[in-house]
Write a protein that holds these residues in place. Structure first.
Motif, PDB file in Angstrom:
ATOM      1  N   ALA A  40       4.339  -0.240  11.166  1.00  0.00           N
ATOM      2  CA  ALA A  40       4.422  -0.250   9.848  1.00  0.00           C
ATOM      3  C   ALA A  40       4.016   1.424   9.352  1.00  0.00           C
ATOM      4  CB  ALA A  40       3.523  -0.979   9.173  1.00  0.00           C
ATOM      5  N   ARG A  41       3.125   1.859  10.005  1.00  0.00           N
ATOM      6  CA  ARG A  41       2.677   3.244   9.717  1.00  0.00           C
ATOM      7  C   ARG A  41       3.694   4.291  10.039  1.00  0.00           C
ATOM      8  NH1 ARG A  41      -0.364   3.066   5.694  1.00  0.00           N
ATOM      9  NH2 ARG A  41      -2.223   2.028   5.837  1.00  0.00           N
ATOM     10  N   ARG A  42       4.321   3.925  11.441  1.00  0.00           N
ATOM     11  CA  ARG A  42       5.310   4.872  11.805  1.00  0.00           C
ATOM     12  C   ARG A  42       6.645   5.090  10.958  1.00  0.00           C
ATOM     13  NH1 ARG A  42       6.644   2.932  17.419  1.00  0.00           N
ATOM     14  NH2 ARG A  42       4.756   1.549  17.115  1.00  0.00           N
ATOM     15  N   GLU A  43       6.897   3.700  10.352  1.00  0.00           N
ATOM     16  CA  GLU A  43       8.103   3.694   9.346  1.00  0.00           C
ATOM     17  C   GLU A  43       7.836   4.387   8.229  1.00  0.00           C
ATOM     18  OE1 GLU A  43       8.440  -0.343   8.587  1.00  0.00           O
ATOM     19  OE2 GLU A  43       9.550  -0.993  10.460  1.00  0.00           O
ATOM     20  N   LEU A  44       6.567   4.539   7.572  1.00  0.00           N
ATOM     21  CA  LEU A  44       6.048   5.036   6.504  1.00  0.00           C
ATOM     22  C   LEU A  44       6.273   6.680   6.839  1.00  0.00           C
ATOM     23  CD1 LEU A  44       2.995   3.404   4.909  1.00  0.00           C
ATOM     24  CD2 LEU A  44       5.153   3.917   3.904  1.00  0.00           C
ATOM     25  N   HIS A  45       6.056   7.061   8.013  1.00  0.00           N
ATOM     26  CA  HIS A  45       6.340   8.582   7.840  1.00  0.00           C
ATOM     27  C   HIS A  45       7.795   9.328   8.314  1.00  0.00           C
ATOM     28  CE1 HIS A  45       2.034   7.785   8.757  1.00  0.00           C
ATOM     29  NE2 HIS A  45       1.786   9.049   7.949  1.00  0.00           N
ATOM     30  N   GLN A  46       8.571   8.100   8.229  1.00  0.00           N
ATOM     31  CA  GLN A  46      10.104   8.605   8.587  1.00  0.00           C
ATOM     32  C   GLN A  46      10.426   9.390   7.278  1.00  0.00           C
ATOM     33  OE1 GLN A  46      11.961   7.767  11.268  1.00  0.00           O
ATOM     34  NE2 GLN A  46      10.011   7.175  11.929  1.00  0.00           N
ATOM     35  N   GLY A  84       9.077  -0.091   4.732  1.00  0.00           N
ATOM     36  CA  GLY A  84       8.513  -1.390   4.950  1.00  0.00           C
ATOM     37  C   GLY A  84       7.067  -1.325   4.124  1.00  0.00           C
ATOM     38  N   SER A  85       7.031  -0.407   3.065  1.00  0.00           N
ATOM     39  CA  SER A  85       6.199  -0.551   2.182  1.00  0.00           C
ATOM     40  C   SER A  85       6.469   0.403   0.958  1.00  0.00           C
ATOM     41  CB  SER A  85       4.694   0.096   2.648  1.00  0.00           C
ATOM     42  OG  SER A  85       3.827   0.192   1.855  1.00  0.00           O
ATOM     43  N   VAL A  86       6.241  -0.161  -0.184  1.00  0.00           N
ATOM     44  CA  VAL A  86       6.402   0.453  -1.494  1.00  0.00           C
ATOM     45  C   VAL A  86       5.248   1.138  -2.201  1.00  0.00           C
ATOM     46  CG1 VAL A  86       7.457  -0.147  -3.903  1.00  0.00           C
ATOM     47  CG2 VAL A  86       8.157  -1.497  -2.005  1.00  0.00           C
ATOM     48  N   PRO A  87       5.341   2.398  -2.377  1.00  0.00           N
ATOM     49  CA  PRO A  87       4.184   3.010  -2.804  1.00  0.00           C
ATOM     50  C   PRO A  87       3.899   2.426  -4.592  1.00  0.00           C
ATOM     51  CG  PRO A  87       5.811   4.496  -2.447  1.00  0.00           C
ATOM     52  CD  PRO A  87       6.367   3.271  -2.179  1.00  0.00           C
ATOM     53  N   LEU A  88       2.459   2.489  -4.638  1.00  0.00           N
ATOM     54  CA  LEU A  88       2.143   2.365  -6.297  1.00  0.00           C
ATOM     55  C   LEU A  88       2.848   3.034  -7.189  1.00  0.00           C
ATOM     56  CD1 LEU A  88      -1.693   1.657  -6.101  1.00  0.00           C
ATOM     57  CD2 LEU A  88      -0.012  -0.164  -6.338  1.00  0.00           C
ATOM     58  N   GLY A  89       3.118   4.178  -6.833  1.00  0.00           N
ATOM     59  CA  GLY A  89       3.604   5.239  -7.423  1.00  0.00           C
ATOM     60  C   GLY A  89       3.716   6.473  -6.975  1.00  0.00           C
ATOM     61  N   PHE A  90       3.992   7.367  -7.660  1.00  0.00           N
ATOM     62  CA  PHE A  90       3.861   8.912  -7.407  1.00  0.00           C
ATOM     63  C   PHE A  90       3.339  10.007  -8.420  1.00  0.00           C
ATOM     64  CE2 PHE A  90       8.159   6.519  -6.505  1.00  0.00           C
ATOM     65  CZ  PHE A  90       8.146   6.719  -5.353  1.00  0.00           C
ATOM     66  N   VAL A  91       3.100  11.051  -7.848  1.00  0.00           N
ATOM     67  CA  VAL A  91       2.294  12.012  -8.741  1.00  0.00           C
ATOM     68  C   VAL A  91       3.108  13.513  -8.276  1.00  0.00           C
ATOM     69  CG1 VAL A  91       0.308  13.641  -8.946  1.00  0.00           C
ATOM     70  CG2 VAL A  91      -0.242  10.915  -8.577  1.00  0.00           C
ATOM     71  N   ALA A  92       3.636  14.171  -9.406  1.00  0.00           N
ATOM     72  CA  ALA A  92       4.342  15.507  -9.031  1.00  0.00           C
ATOM     73  C   ALA A  92       4.169  16.513 -10.308  1.00  0.00           C
ATOM     74  CB  ALA A  92       5.936  14.834  -9.037  1.00  0.00           C
ATOM     75  N   ARG A  93       4.414  17.613  -9.806  1.00  0.00           N
ATOM     76  CA  ARG A  93       4.321  18.729 -10.896  1.00  0.00           C
ATOM     77  C   ARG A  93       5.320  18.172 -11.896  1.00  0.00           C
ATOM     78  NH1 ARG A  93       4.773  24.677  -8.666  1.00  0.00           N
ATOM     79  NH2 ARG A  93       4.294  25.061 -11.017  1.00  0.00           N
ATOM     80  N   CYS A  94       4.835  18.663 -13.061  1.00  0.00           N
ATOM     81  CA  CYS A  94       5.537  18.616 -14.276  1.00  0.00           C
ATOM     82  C   CYS A  94       6.361  19.867 -14.760  1.00  0.00           C
ATOM     83  CB  CYS A  94       4.562  18.091 -15.511  1.00  0.00           C
ATOM     84  SG  CYS A  94       5.621  17.597 -16.920  1.00  0.00           S
TER      85      CYS A  94
END
Length: 160
Positions: A40-46, A84-94
């Motif tokens: 699962a961790r490897r999938e997240l790093h794709q 394989g995993s959905v983030p809660l959300g994102f943070v980005a520059r505005c």
């Protein structure tokens, strides 16, 4: 009286205990027969696809509520099937300009909230704030287990 070493006992916490501490993500600790934690961790790093990068950018583009919800659903589906995993959300520059410097985007409630420099960002998103402000990343993913994954403009995921 001298110290004598007795027999050693190896104690390993079970998956439920690890999940409660945030050491394993929800997918890895779920059902028996599921993927191994490392998988699962490897999938997240794709790398993230160009379509996904564009979709995440568009979520902050002032879309109407229905379009934003549809786009967020598409993003959730892409993360589920590809990583394989959905983030809660994102943070980005505005890019709205002063007084805003960054924003938080929640995929589950489809909320985009902009923050001025002095405003507190809620947990767990605040941990990604300085990375997002650096300007070196397209966005920073925030996962439920505390994992923070910065994503470069070309889709490459930076390993923590």
């Amino acid at each position: 009286m001298g110290y004598t070493e007795g027999p050693r006992r190896i104690v390993r916490p079970d998956a439920q205990e690890l999940t409660g501490r945030g050491l394993l993500g929800p997918r890895t600790a779920a059902a028996p027969g599921g993927p191994a934690p490392g998988l699962a961790r490897r999938e997240l790093h794709q790398p993230r696809s160009g379509q996904l990068l564009d979709a995440v950018r568009r979520l902050d583009a002032g879309l109407d509520d229905q379009a934003c919800r549809s786009l967020a659903e598409w993003v959730r589906e892409q993360y589920t099937t590809s990583y394989g995993s959905v983030p809660l959300g994102f943070v980005a520059r505005c890019h709205l300009g002063p007084p805003y410097v960054d924003h938080q985007l929640s995929l589950f409630h489809v909320i985009v909230r902009h923050f001025a420099p002095a405003e507190q960002m809620p947990e767990p998103f605040s941990a990604a704030r300085m990375l997002a402000r650096s300007g070196g990343y397209a966005y920073v993913e925030v996962h439920a287990d505390g994992l923070i994954l910065p994503v470069l403009e070309d889709g490459t995921v930076v390993r923590p």
